[in-house]
Enzyme design. Sequence first.
Site, short mmCIF file in Angstrom:
data_model
loop_
_atom_site.label_atom_id
_atom_site.label_comp_id
_atom_site.label_asym_id
_atom_site.label_seq_id
_atom_site.Cartn_x
_atom_site.Cartn_y
_atom_site.Cartn_z
N VAL A 429 0.95 -1.07 -0.15
CA VAL A 429 0.00 0.04 -0.09
C VAL A 429 0.82 1.25 -0.09
CG1 VAL A 429 -1.99 -0.93 1.00
CG2 VAL A 429 -0.20 0.01 2.36
N HIS A 430 2.19 1.00 -0.17
CA HIS A 430 3.13 2.19 -0.08
C HIS A 430 4.02 2.20 -1.42
CE1 HIS A 430 3.07 2.38 4.55
NE2 HIS A 430 1.92 2.72 4.12
N GLY A 431 3.67 2.96 -2.34
CA GLY A 431 4.39 3.28 -3.48
C GLY A 431 5.09 4.65 -3.59
#
Lengths: 493, 124
Positions: A429-431
């Site tokens: 969920v973290h790019g």
Amino acid sequence: MSPLTVRGSVAEVECDALVVGSGAGGSVAALELARAGRAVTVLEEGPRVSTDELAAASPAESMRRLYRNAGATAVFGTPTIAYGEARAVGGTTVVNGGLFWEPSRAVLDRWASWSGYGGYRSAVVGAHFGDIQRELGMIVQEHGDGNEDSRLLARAAESLGWRWQHPQRVVRGCEHRNQCATGCPSGAKQSMAVSYLPQAEALGADIVPGTRVERIAHRRGTVRGVEAVDGAGRRVRYRPRDVFVAAGPIGTPVLLRRSGIHSRTAGRHLALHLNLRTIARFPKAVDAVRGTMFTAQVQEHSALGMLVMPSNLTPGGLGAALAGRDPAQVDKLLAARAHLGMFTTQVRMQGGAGIAAVVGGAPVLRHGMTPADHHALRLAFRRTARLLFAAGAVELLPPTSGTGPLRTPADVDAYCDRVRPGDWELVSVHGMGSCPMALPERGGVCDEAGRPHGFTNLRLCDASVLPGAPGISPQGTIMSFAREIVGRYLESA
Amino acid sequence: MRLTDRALHDSGLPACWAHLYEALRPAPALHRAVRHTTESLNRMPAGYRWGTAAALRLFPSAFYAVTRRSPHTASAEDARRALARLRTWPGYGELLRATTALALYGALDGGVVRPAPRAREVVR
């Protein structure tokens, strides 16, 4: 913002500062520009959803409405990774946990060395972080009535002598409704949709939801227009003086590529945090659905890029996590839901991901998980298992559907010895870091002012500009960087 | 191209879900599952939708190849056996896991309407 003319089927709009995207970065730009007296227009592809609407909708409805691709964007590779980001006014801040961490001095120094730019070290970023956390009312989130899974984890960490911490969150009076991931139904979480954006509007900013930017028209390093399609399918051409792109770690590089801006480097790399989900069964009921997302994070291995915390457990989320397992096992586990906790181990991915192609306007994402990543995942699972057994878990379900329950450390060792890279079921969920702020010869897309190299009135100000993955929830880092970028612009304007 | 609830029902996959998962057996839960699955798939990029629609259209044939029965009339045991086999087929493993995840999520988290919030001030 004033409509100028309608040429054929295209409406033309003259505007001052145009912000593309309304998440953590775009909202900072909107508010800081509005505070400086600039006339701001914010274009957001997704819908605007009020707290009342979130409260009236089921989590499944909100999942479909708030997330890009209903929450299941695929990052192809071995294994395929499910990537989640929001597509709504307020961006991913609407669906995250409101976690707010300051990036470490070590990470910022490393980024400065790599990028060739020294202006984003701890003194600068920390000052912005301090201002933002005060504005948003950051708190240390202690346990609520529920959160038994967090209490168990914290006690286990203490028994092992491992470092843990209550999370820092931007919430005002959390009611522990356990629905952070599908939009806070009480309005407690200070997402951009209930904080910065309304403030920017009060100062005159115009927020336009349901408008997708297709292309940035430019000549000789100067943006001449921004072409968009509004909610009714009408083509609109904005003619801004300055443009701030904050369309997210995937949306920003895709827009640059569609516009012929640094097409070779934008999106070539994408830094990811990987989440391993482990389901643990406890002899006593933990009722993990009760309580806010989590109230304890184990940081003992943060230097290795690993964090362990409980997940936002809901019946549907548990069912979805179990979907690859045998149906009879799924029934049994759902029936035993009160005794289950779901735990996330976040691991900083070392191998690269990136945008492999843009097909019909949609990005095709690929990753190249390395043997070092596989090793890190096995190490992370071993540490998580040790922690969960210390917490009293009697059975662990690893993030590999083909594997049955693990009941002893020896089972865990055997599992880690035989698990293959393609077996992991991973979520991210973290790019970040898809248009990094760095010198061109180091692979940078934008300069220290956030301008794509060679451009004058175009700036990037979202997760895409970070030089890498900070190893923590990145909202605080993104907002601090965006504030510095906009501050530099305002000083120079 | 949009996927419809009807197309998903026609594939026979929801009939299999109802046999295999207690959570998907009650009609309202299955209805929520089907709705969430189709509406989620319809929010995905065209390439994913087409691929999924094609795989669902072929699902009755694939099911028949494994069990010699239609998924609409198969017994619970046939459904269990067929899906266990199909999970090992290239492409179908991913399809079954993804659609089952959507179905379970929709059934279990799709029916709760939350109480109205208290009025709150925004940050100024």
